[in-house]
Write an enzyme that holds these catalytic residues in place. Structure first.
Site, PDB file in Angstrom:
ATOM      1  N   CYS A 156     -32.673  -4.942 185.278  1.00 48.60           N
ATOM      2  CA  CYS A 156     -32.653  -5.464 184.024  1.00 48.60           C
ATOM      3  C   CYS A 156     -31.794  -6.456 183.404  1.00 48.60           C
ATOM      4  CB  CYS A 156     -32.499  -4.157 183.210  1.00 48.60           C
ATOM      5  SG  CYS A 156     -33.701  -3.120 182.851  1.00 48.60           S
TER       6      CYS A 156
HETATM    7  N1  COA Z   1     -42.814  14.060 174.956  1.00 43.33           N
HETATM    8  C1  COA Z   1     -42.342  15.643 174.591  1.00 43.33           C
HETATM    9  N2  COA Z   1     -41.162  15.830 174.845  1.00 43.33           N
HETATM   10  C2  COA Z   1     -40.439  15.436 175.744  1.00 43.33           C
HETATM   11  C3  COA Z   1     -41.055  13.957 176.455  1.00 43.33           C
HETATM   12  C4  COA Z   1     -42.075  13.541 175.918  1.00 43.33           C
HETATM   13  N3  COA Z   1     -42.714  12.556 176.591  1.00 43.33           N
HETATM   14  N4  COA Z   1     -40.163  14.041 177.547  1.00 43.33           N
HETATM   15  C5  COA Z   1     -39.036  14.705 177.481  1.00 43.33           C
HETATM   16  N5  COA Z   1     -39.318  15.687 176.548  1.00 43.33           N
HETATM   17  C6  COA Z   1     -38.526  16.698 176.026  1.00 43.33           C
HETATM   18  C7  COA Z   1     -37.806  17.308 177.467  1.00 43.33           C
HETATM   19  O1  COA Z   1     -38.767  18.303 178.047  1.00 43.33           O
HETATM   20  C8  COA Z   1     -36.682  17.949 176.964  1.00 43.33           C
HETATM   21  O2  COA Z   1     -36.938  19.121 176.337  1.00 43.33           O
HETATM   22  P1  COA Z   1     -35.950  20.458 176.270  1.00 43.33           P
HETATM   23  O3  COA Z   1     -34.862  19.958 175.787  1.00 43.33           O
HETATM   24  O4  COA Z   1     -36.698  21.748 175.754  1.00 43.33           O
HETATM   25  O5  COA Z   1     -35.655  20.779 178.048  1.00 43.33           O
HETATM   26  C9  COA Z   1     -36.085  17.098 175.569  1.00 43.33           C
HETATM   27  O6  COA Z   1     -37.507  16.435 175.253  1.00 43.33           O
HETATM   28  C10 COA Z   1     -35.110  16.252 175.830  1.00 43.33           C
HETATM   29  O7  COA Z   1     -35.208  15.491 177.127  1.00 43.33           O
HETATM   30  P2  COA Z   1     -34.605  14.049 177.715  1.00 43.33           P
HETATM   31  O8  COA Z   1     -35.246  13.670 178.925  1.00 43.33           O
HETATM   32  O9  COA Z   1     -33.058  14.843 178.076  1.00 43.33           O
HETATM   33  O10 COA Z   1     -34.541  13.220 176.494  1.00 43.33           O
HETATM   34  P3  COA Z   1     -33.507  12.379 176.013  1.00 43.33           P
HETATM   35  O11 COA Z   1     -33.260  12.508 174.690  1.00 43.33           O
HETATM   36  O12 COA Z   1     -32.535  12.123 177.016  1.00 43.33           O
HETATM   37  O13 COA Z   1     -34.231  10.906 175.997  1.00 43.33           O
HETATM   38  C11 COA Z   1     -34.821   8.932 177.215  1.00 43.33           C
HETATM   39  C12 COA Z   1     -34.844  10.307 177.441  1.00 43.33           C
HETATM   40  C13 COA Z   1     -35.132   8.476 178.696  1.00 43.33           C
HETATM   41  C14 COA Z   1     -35.268   8.063 176.038  1.00 43.33           C
HETATM   42  C15 COA Z   1     -33.255   8.575 177.101  1.00 43.33           C
HETATM   43  O14 COA Z   1     -32.308   9.503 177.860  1.00 43.33           O
HETATM   44  C16 COA Z   1     -33.005   7.063 177.556  1.00 43.33           C
HETATM   45  O15 COA Z   1     -33.205   6.258 176.865  1.00 43.33           O
HETATM   46  N6  COA Z   1     -31.719   6.888 178.145  1.00 43.33           N
HETATM   47  C17 COA Z   1     -31.409   5.560 178.823  1.00 43.33           C
HETATM   48  C18 COA Z   1     -32.489   4.825 179.489  1.00 43.33           C
HETATM   49  C19 COA Z   1     -32.184   3.528 179.991  1.00 43.33           C
HETATM   50  O16 COA Z   1     -31.194   2.527 179.321  1.00 43.33           O
HETATM   51  N7  COA Z   1     -32.636   3.091 181.037  1.00 43.33           N
HETATM   52  C20 COA Z   1     -32.270   1.849 181.433  1.00 43.33           C
HETATM   53  C21 COA Z   1     -33.596   1.596 182.247  1.00 43.33           C
HETATM   54  S1  COA Z   1     -33.719  -0.352 182.493  1.00 43.33           S
END
Ligand code: COA
Length: 372
Positions: A156
């Site tokens: 990225c």
């Molecule tokens: N739909 C509904 N629920 C979902 C889901 C979806 N598509 N994906 C995950 N969930 C649920 C999970 O099961 C979890 O439920 P629980 O609390 O009951 O276990 C909850 O939502 C939280 O999941 P989590 O993966 O911890 O979400 P998050 O709030 O951390 O968000 C990202 C996920 C990926 C959006 C976030 O972590 C992020 O943006 N991180 C940085 C990413 C980044 O910068 N990456 C660089 C790539 S270049």
């Protein structure tokens, strides 16, 4: 030492859009199909049923509302969940070259520069369509650009690392003009069947034209300073490489696509990026009050809100830290350049801004610019 300017940018945006609702409907149909096929194992408790995704979660967790892709139909087919990008013969332009050329032509035309006067083409992206010949050399030929070309990959952060590489060559005098091109076909390395990340990415290509800043009589941004840093982490990883392929040829392996530990990335990258920007600004004697705009990497809205607040010491005013991820999703290295390209024309002479990208590696790159 010569001064460097950004004189043009260009964005190629695919014509096909997938909204969160369309994406979630396809994912949920795929999950239902999978659960029906694996009903016996699910009943026996040996595998876990797949749960539905939701648009509300996607917007709340990321700020993403839709994404552009090169092929919508293949991605939304519940029996496929992957873009249909037909293999091109060796005498046809590759996909990355084709979309990269489109963005590059827009950047050249914005700057009023002829491709023949470009001395360097860098194709900087998270994935390359093939190992060699370099995509950049193909783009150089398609544009009829001069000089030389090469590919580089810093995930990225590829755009800002490419800008620093090109700027250093312009500063030293070995070249006068460079195109840094970021064709990001993220739809082809995203696992659309993984609920945790199926909403993250979109496709796009961006291009940035850099020139020696010598009596330029056209609108431009002076490149005041560039800075790059890396620190190894496995929290964003894609194992697809030629050695892995040899050993595990036909297996459908999850680690051959984009993988991330999103929570850890969130926690670890925020302090890294905030500190990097603070150090860069301090080194260049730039105070928060001197900055008129932040064009940040476009992965997650909460993340950008946090970094904007940390850098400026207050909540950014509307327009000070423009986001484009609601429309484009995460487009890897291209995100901060889309934001810069679409939200910089209104700046006044003397206004300063900072482009910053960050991601796998970990890697972080920043470019401080001033409207001339
Ligand atoms: N739909 C509904 N629920 C979902 C889901 C979806 N598509 N994906 C995950 N969930 C649920 C999970 O099961 C979890 O439920 P629980 O609390 O009951 O276990 C909850 O939502 C939280 O999941 P989590 O993966 O911890 O979400 P998050 O709030 O951390 O968000 C990202 C996920 C990926 C959006 C976030 O972590 C992020 O943006 N991180 C940085 C990413 C980044 O910068 N990456 C660089 C790539 S270049």
């Amino acid at each position: 030492m010569h001064n460097v300017a950004i004189t043009g940018t260009g964005v190629f945006t695919p014509s096909e859009v997938i909204t969160n609702d369309e994406l979630v409907a396809a994912f949920n149909s795929y999950a239902d199909l999978w659960n029906a096929e694996n009903a016996a194992a699910i009943d026996a408790g040996t595998v876990q049923a797949k749960t539905h995704s939701s648009s509300e979660f996607i917007v709340a967790a990321s700020g993403i509302e839709r994404r552009y892709v090169l092929d919508k139909e293949g991605v939304l087919d519940p029996a496929r969940m992957f873009p249909r990008l037909a293999t091109r013969s060796d005498d046809q332009p590759g996909y990355m070259a084709e979309i990269g050329v489109d963005a590059a032509q827009k950047a050249l035309s914005a700057a009023g520069v002829d491709a023949a006067d470009v001395d360097l083409v860098i194709c900087a992206a998270s994935n390359m369509e093939r190992a060699y010949p370099a995509i950049a050399v193909e783009i150089q030929q398609l544009l009829s650009a001069g000089g030389f070309a090469f590919d580089m990959n810093v995930a990225c952060s590829s755009a800002t690392f490419g800008i620093q590489t090109a700027a250093d060559m312009i500063r030293s005098g070995s070249i006068r003009r460079a195109l840094v091109i970021n064709p990001e076909i993220c739809s082809a390395h995203l696992e659309w069947r993984d609920r945790d990340c199926h909403f993250i990415f979109g496709d796009v290509a961006t291009a940035t034209l850099l020139e020696r800043d010598e009596d330029l009589d056209k609108p431009h941004f002076k490149v005041l300073s560039t800075r790059c840093a890396t620190q190894f982490s496995n929290n964003i990883r894609n194992n697809n490489g030629y050695l892995r392929r040899t050993q595990d040829h036909m297996e459908d392996r999850r680690d051959m696509q984009f993988m991330q530990n999103g929570r850890k990335v969130f926690k670890e990258v925020l302090p890294l990026v905030s500190q990097h920007i603070a150090d860069h600004m301090e080194h260049e004697n730039i105070a928060a009050t001197d900055l008129h705009r932040l064009w940040l990497h476009q992965a997650n809205k909460t993340m950008n809100d946090y970094i904007g607040k940390k850098v400026l010491g207050r909540t950014p005013e509307p327009g000070e830290q423009p986001n484009i991820l609601q429309d484009y999703a995460n487009t890897s290295s291209a995100g901060s350049i889309i934001a810069f390209s679409k939200h910089s024309n209104d700046m006044k002479p003397g206004d300063k801004g900072l482009i910053c990208s960050f991601g796998a590696g970990y890697s972080v790159g920043s470019v401080i610019v001033e409207r001339a």
